[in-house]
Design an enzyme around this catalytic site. Structure first.
Site, PDB file in Angstrom:
ATOM      1  N   GLY A   1       0.834  -1.200   0.000  1.00 37.49           N
ATOM      2  CA  GLY A   1       0.000   0.000   0.000  1.00 37.49           C
ATOM      3  C   GLY A   1       0.868   1.249   0.000  1.00 37.49           C
ATOM      4  O   GLY A   1       2.058   1.199   0.307  1.00 37.49           O
ATOM      5  N   CYS A   2       0.263   2.368  -0.362  1.00 39.66           N
ATOM      6  CA  CYS A   2       1.027   3.610  -0.471  1.00 39.66           C
ATOM      7  C   CYS A   2       1.478   4.100   0.900  1.00 39.66           C
ATOM      8  O   CYS A   2       2.667   4.376   1.107  1.00 39.66           O
ATOM      9  CB  CYS A   2       0.209   4.670  -1.201  1.00 39.66           C
TER      10      CYS A   2
END
Lengths: 348, 348, 348, 348
Positions: free
Chosen positions: A151-152
């Protein structure tokens, strides 16, 4: 090197478009299939008039049109829940998968199902799924056919914390992660709360203590520290397109900044895409825009005995599609950063 | 009520312009003098074509043209160092002063001189200077002729922390204040780092642990808690004009959100400009834009036993000129919020 | 003066929210009903936590809950097509209507139906509908029970052109209107093209020569000139929330700027909300933000014998809800600008 | 191909930084000298921590440190007036020059001196200076040692108008050019009017009929049409960093859009960096961000017999540094677009 055909499932969202951008300048990956239910039948140039290289490619629908036999690796840029089913199908067809969704990131099935409110129907694949953070798992990624792209927010937080946790320099009981993300992180599906007029000239916190990326950060931090770690994770929406700035606060007994910096340099020194900034320099999100770089600033607050780590990444590139491409490079045997030239972001 | 003449020293900066805006709709304060060295001789309408009410007023220079005998109260919207000298002169002339600079905020001379790198030449006035946060010091402000208008970050942080510190609900050894401010907070003097093209589409932290507003926050938090408090204060620059969002992290043993909320409601319930939001609601800076409101959101993170307080103010209005006007109202015997109608911010 | 109850049909969109904001500070209009299909049953404060005055009002559904007998005037902030049917119902119930949609603006049924692709089912009302531009039609508005609130672009264009057309100073065969609008003009219904990440840091033209506001501008310009006028109208989307800047290009034989300015001052001089700026000054959209003002700049280009008129309005306030309130004031016998204080916009 | 050493005079402004960015990915140009009076002695990485390739280069001062004997070509990214003197010196030293200022663009000395308010002291060089618009003057550029890089607005306007003027399809007596530019066009010297808080959330016209780029546009349009042309040129400041959108209005007798498009395709068809968009498609500035592309949209308004041409460029890349690099490539014998990969702008 010969060309390798790849496909993007889910070309209509921001991570799909970013993959398209990056593939335009990749020397060996050839985009052979791009899919989107709602754009099926259109040429790339009709919907993305700026993407010159693949302008004549006709968009297909993965459900209706099936997989392309000549494709070796697929990028899944679709929502969680959908991704796991597609991954299964693609792996069964003997191809490789970089999954940009959350479906194969969490190693605990119950934790996944609680946070994502969906039953995991491809759990058998988890045993071979590798968490795609190249600075940590490059050798595993090279041998994998299923990579769970991080995920970012987790990318920004884990890169910030990993060396300090690994080396035991910080008190892992007290970790506060205050992240601020550009709006591309919220996706491209029309919703009232991400309309221009809702986000522009505004700023707010959301999901404090409840963001789905929490368990992912805790999982990797726990692996780094060798013990079970709980974090406080809060998120804010920035009125910009790209960029995450994460400010991490941790208690430390090591109050010499040089010692801290040495620890980070030792860990990242030979990994060219993570830059430990010089003393007194704090990263700006524009310094990494459009790139796979992560910039790290380190500060000691003597008064409160805290280490503050500030990390900046481009949520869409390093935090999603760019990292997916790093992983794909490794999976097919290319140099990790094939297709990425020296970092030279748009300034301003 | 009769009209009272007031003056603004330093009309050319953002706090001066904001005072001008607010005085346009104040029923009793009459702007009789507005000064600026560089704008001397110009009419208000020549430089601010949008300020209808005082459009014909001619700007003067306080040094060259002196004080106006008919003015009862001056707002000082000039840099620290300059303000203290003017305050002395104006007080000696028998007038009242609301000083928007930092010159009379810190009660410890040494602390002031260390942080602001300037000698304090009007220290005799400190004995009568009142810290102008109306929610806490209203009665003292009413009887004062010199009010030190709080800094923008301190306003957001102190309003967020005061009830919890006062009541002893939180662990005052562990306070992390992560603030994000709109760019008006950096003033209107041309500098490269606040050019449009440097700030737009960008985000970064600055002055971590070193911001001049730290001692001011510590002073008031210490007074609230009745003990010496050290905070970790970090600041970030938002690519918007107005608004501060402050996210405060504190350890707490009180894990029932209702108990926390009751404490805040008891403290702020009768003070209409601080709004304690309902459970699950977090403030947005646009909700307070152009107003003197402060919106507070409260969250408990059970896992890490932390209370997170999120406060939103308009740095230019509540954090500077609007608060200055609240103080001026009190100093001349008006109702605190004379001139402020019901809060109805521009949305969007 | 006594209170008058009013209602807003369509509280969830930007024009509805702007009406809510303006009614918060109106001394005599009392918001008694606010409707929205999707928000039915919620309190105002649950969806708009910033609107203090009417925070306890419960939102209803006009279809299910019907009209309120105590309401004298309704604002229709709903799409065209829907508005005409509601207007009929409300007028039949003996109440007044300010319709913010396009349904009663065009005096030619065929033109309406061609441009708006819908059959007009309340054409009988057109004979009494008045075009609600107060600078031109104030006396008719006062005696009307149905006012068609002008479009945002037309307001900016007609106010820019009216005096010059009326006086015959310009060549009405050659009118080019180049408008740029903030994104609130596109409404609040979620659509991909108005997502934050599509509009931010971007700029483009759209609907050149095909915008639905063209016939409305032509209708009023033709009435001003006393002859049939065709314009070239082009529109652009600005990455800001509020504000229209319209740059009009017209051929003229009158090359003395003073003559042109005199014509405008004669027409607008006594109408305080249209400001003809001094020679050399061009309007900025921020000068009128949140206000009902229109600022006009006039330039002669000797070389090409063109008059350039630049007008700035706030599309949401003067271009929609603020103008609706001016109209409502006139319709119930109040002073035109009741509830609007002296213009003092947020700067910055 | 061998490496060629180049220098940038004026590295501290936006065009200097953009050249730095582009040279980072150029395969053959090697940045050997970068100068700036105020940054002299600093390493590139100290002031531009994002420019990896040349991070260790030490900035010099061209006056104090002189020219580098090994450099073959210099880019002048300094103000007009200063540039002409440096050009003279560099040409005399036997090197080549791409001048990004206005000093060698205008072929009429009097016109230059009137518009730029400075005496031209290097007029002898004008006889060999070539106007650096590669689509028109590529063959001359190849043989030149002094290229005058076009202005940003002129690049957008001339590329929009050239084919139509050349072919005689439009009425060259009636040309209105309405341009809107991002704020990088205003440079990086600190001035109040380009501070973030002045530009953000704002929009306005400036310099209508008086912009210094007018004579440059008229010069090149006149050459295209073979007759003396006067234009009406107006400019607006966009609250974005990069991008010019120019909307051109011209009378035409050719009302078939296909005929117009054919004319443009014939002219630009083989020049890959100017894209004539398909019917009904209008360019967005983000489609060309960070690139040397120019996107053109064509519309006919039958009603008023006008051709509307909309052009989009990146003012900093195509409008300045990118074009400078195209010119430099031609001047040293490289392919025109060496160093520019396929156009794949950041979206969003």
């Amino acid at each position: 090197m010969g060309k390798i055909n790849v496909g993007i499932v889910g070309i209509s969202g921001y991570t799909g478009i970013e993959l398209l951008r990056l593939l335009c300048t990749h020397p060996f990956f050839e985009l052979k299939q791009a899919t989107s239910r709602k754009l099926r039948g259109k040429k790339i140039k009709e919907v993305f008039p700026f993407a010159d290289k693949f302008s004549e490619l006709i968009i297909t629908d993965i459900e209706k049109d099936g997989l392309d036999a000549d494709i070796e690796l697929y990028f899944l840029a679709v929502p969680h829940g959908t991704a796991m089913k597609l991954a299964q199908k693609i792996i069964q067809a003997g191809k490789k998968v970089v999954d940009l969704s959350a479906d194969f990131r969490l190693k605990n099935k119950q934790v996944y199902e609680e946070w994502y409110k969906v039953k995991h129907v491809a759990w058998d694949l988890m045993s071979e799924a590798v968490y795609g953070l190249p600075e940590i798992y490059a050798s595993k990624i090279k041998n994998s056919r299923l990579v769970a792209n991080p995920g970012c927010y987790p990318t920004s937080a884990i890169l910030a914390l990993y060396p300090a946790l690994k080396s035991g320099l910080i008190d892992s009981n007290e970790i506060i992660i205050d992240s601020k993300s550009g709006t591309t992180g919220a996706g491209r599906s029309p919703k009232e709360n991400i309309l221009f007029c809702e986000v522009y000239d505004n700023f707010f916190a959301y999901n404090i203590g409840k963001h789905r990326h929490s368990p992912e950060i805790e999982q990797e931090c726990s692996l780094a520290a060798g013990r079970n770690i709980k974090i406080l994770f809060s998120t804010h929406l920035l009125p910009i397109n790209r960029g995450i700035l994460t400010t991490v606060y941790v208690k430390t007994k090591e109050l010499k900044i040089d010692k801290i910096r040495d620890c980070y340099l030792e860990f990242y020194g030979h990994k060219k895409w993570v830059k430990v900034l010089e003393d007194g320099v704090l990263p700006q999100v524009r310094w990494v825009r459009g790139t796979i770089s992560c910039a790290l600033g380190l500060v000691i607050d003597q008064k409160t005995e805290q280490l503050i780590i500030v990390s900046a990444i481009d949520n869409l590139c390093r935090g999603a599609s760019g990292q997916a491409l790093l992983n794909a490079n490794l999976m097919v045997g290319f140099e990790e950063d094939t297709g990425f030239s020296v970092s030279a972001p748009l300034i301003p």
